[in-house]
Design an enzyme around this catalytic site. Structure first.
Site, PDB file in Angstrom:
ATOM      1  N   ASP A 367       0.084  41.584  93.603  1.00 36.06           N
ATOM      2  CA  ASP A 367      -0.176  42.700  94.493  1.00 36.06           C
ATOM      3  C   ASP A 367       1.172  43.095  95.099  1.00 36.06           C
ATOM      4  O   ASP A 367       2.127  42.321  95.049  1.00 36.06           O
ATOM      5  CB  ASP A 367      -1.156  42.243  95.580  1.00 36.06           C
ATOM      6  N   ASP A 561      -2.801  38.894  98.794  1.00 36.53           N
ATOM      7  CA  ASP A 561      -2.709  38.464 100.191  1.00 36.53           C
ATOM      8  C   ASP A 561      -3.949  37.714 100.656  1.00 36.53           C
ATOM      9  O   ASP A 561      -4.022  37.307 101.805  1.00 36.53           O
ATOM     10  CB  ASP A 561      -2.420  39.650 101.115  1.00 36.53           C
ATOM     11  N   ASP A 565      -7.391  41.536  98.413  1.00 36.20           N
ATOM     12  CA  ASP A 565      -7.405  41.360  96.954  1.00 36.20           C
ATOM     13  C   ASP A 565      -8.426  40.319  96.501  1.00 36.20           C
ATOM     14  O   ASP A 565      -8.344  39.816  95.383  1.00 36.20           O
ATOM     15  CB  ASP A 565      -6.008  40.948  96.470  1.00 36.20           C
TER      16      ASP A 565
END
Length: 664
Positions: A367, A561, A565
């Site tokens: 991410d 995180d 996500d």
């Protein structure tokens, strides 16, 4: 939990910032295997070395004279002197093995290492090989002691977490401080933490500022500054000023309690290699028993001059040599050492099965926000339109964002700095994937992505904006936009380079950010591929594609995180979360939690997994090779019971010592 999305728009395409969702990630694992031994531990589960050594001293005080004066004792009336020394030594050293073997037989689990040792040693006593019988049990007990010491060493990093469990809390009652157990403190109580004391519960600072040592939670030695209004976690150590803290979580729900529970239960999630060895031992042991029986019975029947006593002794030697102790002890210990070694470096692995999976990872997906970048947003530009000025636009944005916990919203509120009257904000609505709608002073205001403007058919003059952008409109009239900046983490580039050096084939970035920003970040970091402007469900689709192209034996790791996500973390072969000082969602969702928030720890986790697997397979090959050699020697009468002890306990000890290397 927040579900709104903000734009980081550079064009009129659909784009938004990664939003926050909380999903549960569950894995089913085999938790049925029990290696049944009695060890002396105190109430905390820690090794009590004194209680282990005292019985060994008693056994040796009987065994050593017995070996030295064996001939004299053997020549006593009916060898009674020999029995008086060796039988008590045998029972002291072998009682736990005999008891476990008996209990397992009653439960229908006949063929295990304790059964092999029991049959072999009782058989040795029957043919009057008492020193050898006691020697097998004694050296096995010594091996168990070294195993316990090795486990205690591999728990050293976990022990650091256990040691930060606070003993007391200073609670403020009627103006006085009283020391009470942390478990008795309730949410909303005020506690006081003095310099040098451990913070006993999670809470919010309501008075004071200080620096706190977070090393027990993150592995980082650099103190962190905290001030009024900030959250602190149980297990941190207050270094400087006096802090008054309003408790926000009960002790059992605190971050440190969850972390300790996580690591203590990591052993239950077994790697495939561990499961294989368990199955291997299940078939291997009965084969050994029946082979030994054949060695004892057949040669005297078919070989001229062969005596029963000689071949029974060889069969007993074969039983001891073949005992799979080295495998069933050292392999789980190797994996446990890997979990402990990772914890020592601020990487919490939820089970050895994930160490195995990490070995096969050939694609690492990141991410962007909060993972490769700081996730600390700051307003850098305010561009008003249609009659608004900068202060008015910022105030409008702050009011619309006032009910949001999103980092972008917090950056706008921080830039505004004033107080928001909640009565001015009504009909607040989050539009997932787009932004926010609310009534401000009886006017409909929206804040969010460029795609939100298109969704609402709001005319605006520029879609080609680079950066994290929040667009605003009032009563369908465009009011302007605010640009928010984020920075790369210091070790982000180093993390990508380290993965490539290790042979990871693909590094990929998935983000809700716009194409321009994603392209710039990917280029700066040297990432192989990226996909931008993704909704959360589109991230899941993207990870599905990567899983399908990873190859039959390749695995995909996703690093996020741990909050926004969660669906992607759940879908990846290995979900890794940036824990951020013990984020609840990170601890509960991911397979592996990086407590330091450093992306470079991803490569370190893979390195630990590879080292663990190498050591485990070294132990398997070494143990089986040595046993094969000594089985041959035993069948041909070259090896004695003492060689059998080395092939069993000696191999187990060497494997244990090798397994502890993963901690270094």
């Amino acid at each position: 939990m927040k579900q709104k999305v903000h734009s980081e728009s550079s064009g009129c395409s659909n784009c938004e910032h990664d939003h926050h969702e909380n999903h549960n990630h569950a894995h089913n694992h085999d938790e049925n295997h029990n290696h049944d031994h009695d060890h002396n531990h105190d109430g905390s589960g820690e090794l009590n070395l004194k209680n282990e050594i005292l019985p060994l001293v008693a056994i040796l005080s009987l065994y050593a004279p017995g070996v030295i004066f064996e001939n004299q004792l053997h020549n006593t009336f009916y060898s009674i002197g020999e029995y008086l020394l060796f039988i008590p030594a045998y029972l002291l050293s072998g009682w736990s093995v005999l008891k476990t073997a008996g209990r397992n037989i009653l439960k229908g689990r006949v063929f295990d290492e304790t059964f092999l040792m029991t049959v072999a040693t009782l058989g040795a006593i029957a043919i009057h090989k008492l020193p050898e019988a006691v020697g097998v049990m004694l050296f096995y007990k010594i091996g168990e002691l070294f195993q316990d010491i090795a486990v205690s060493r591999s728990r050293s990093s976990i022990k650091a977490l256990l040691e930060v469990r606070p003993d007391y809390a200073n609670i403020q009652i009627e103006g006085e401080l009283k020391k009470v157990p942390p478990e008795t403190v309730n949410i909303g109580d005020i506690i006081v933490v003095k310099p040098g004391e451990k913070i006993p519960l999670d809470g919010e600072i309501i008075d004071g500022n200080s620096q706190v040592d977070t090393s027990a939670l993150t592995g980082e030695s650099v103190p962190r500054s905290v001030r009024l209004g900030e959250t602190v976690l149980a297990g941190m150590i207050n270094k400087m000023g006096v802090l008054s803290i309003k408790v926000t979580k009960l002790f059992d729900d605190s971050s440190i309690a969850k972390i300790v529970d996580l690591v203590q239960n990591a052993k239950s999630k077994k790697a495939e290699t561990e499961k294989f060895i368990t199955k291997f031992a299940r078939y291997y042991t009965p084969i050994v028993v029946f082979t030994s029986l054949a060695v004892a019975i057949l040669p005297p029947l078919f070989i001229s001059g062969a005596t029963s006593s000689e071949w029974v002794y060889r069969a007993l030697i074969l039983l001891v040599i073949s005992c799979p102790c080295g495998l069933v002890i050292s392999i789980p210990l190797g994996y446990f050492g890997g979990v402990g070694g990772a914890a020592k470096r601020g990487i919490l692995v939820k089970g050895s099965t994930f160490l195995d999976t990490l070995n096969a990872v050939n694609t690492v997906v990141f991410d962007k926000t909060g993972t490769l970048t700081q996730g600390v947003f700051k307003v850098v530009e305010i561009v008003p339109k249609n009659g608004y000025n900068e202060p008015e636009l910022l105030q409008l944005a702050a009011k619309v964002e006032s009910h949001s916990n999103h980092p972008i919203a917090q950056s706008i509120l921080k830039a505004y700095g004033g107080k928001i009257d909640d009565s001015e904000v009504r009909d607040y609505e989050e539009i997932a994937g787009y932004g926010i709608r609310a009534k401000i002073d009886n006017r409909v205001a929206i804040a969010g992505s460029d795609r939100l403007l298109h969704r609402e058919n709001i005319a605006h003059d520029n879609c080609q904006l680079e950066g994290t952008v929040v667009h605003l409109a009032v009563d369908n009239i465009y009011a302007g936009y605010i640009v928010i900046a984020d920075e790369l983490k210091e070790d982000a580039r180093q993390a990508i380079q380290a993965l490539k050096r290790m042979g990871v084939e693909r590094t990929v970035m998935l983000t809700g950010d716009n194409q321009a920003i994603a392209s710039r970040i990917a280029q700066q970091l040297g990432i192989d591929a990226y996909e931008a402007e993704l909704l959360p469900e589109e991230k899941v689709n993207a990870i599905e594609k990567l899983l399908s192209t990873a190859g039959k034996h390749g695995k995909v790791a996703f690093v996020g995180d741990g909050i926004n996500d969660a669906p992607v973390i759940a879908r990846a072969d290995v979900g890794m979360a940036m824990g951020g000082l013990g984020s609840d969602a990170a601890i509960e969702t991911a397979d592996i939690v990086i407590m330091t928030d450093a992306p470079s720890k991803v490569a370190e986790a893979i390195q630990i997994a590879r080292k663990t697997r190498t050591i485990v397979w070294q132990n398997i090959i070494f143990a089986l090779a040595i046993k094969a050699v000594f089985i041959g020697l035993g069948i041909f009468g070259i090896a004695t019971m003492w060689e059998a002890v080395f092939a069993d306990v000696g191999v187990a000890l060497l494997a244990i010592f090798n397994a502890t290397r993963v901690m270094k």
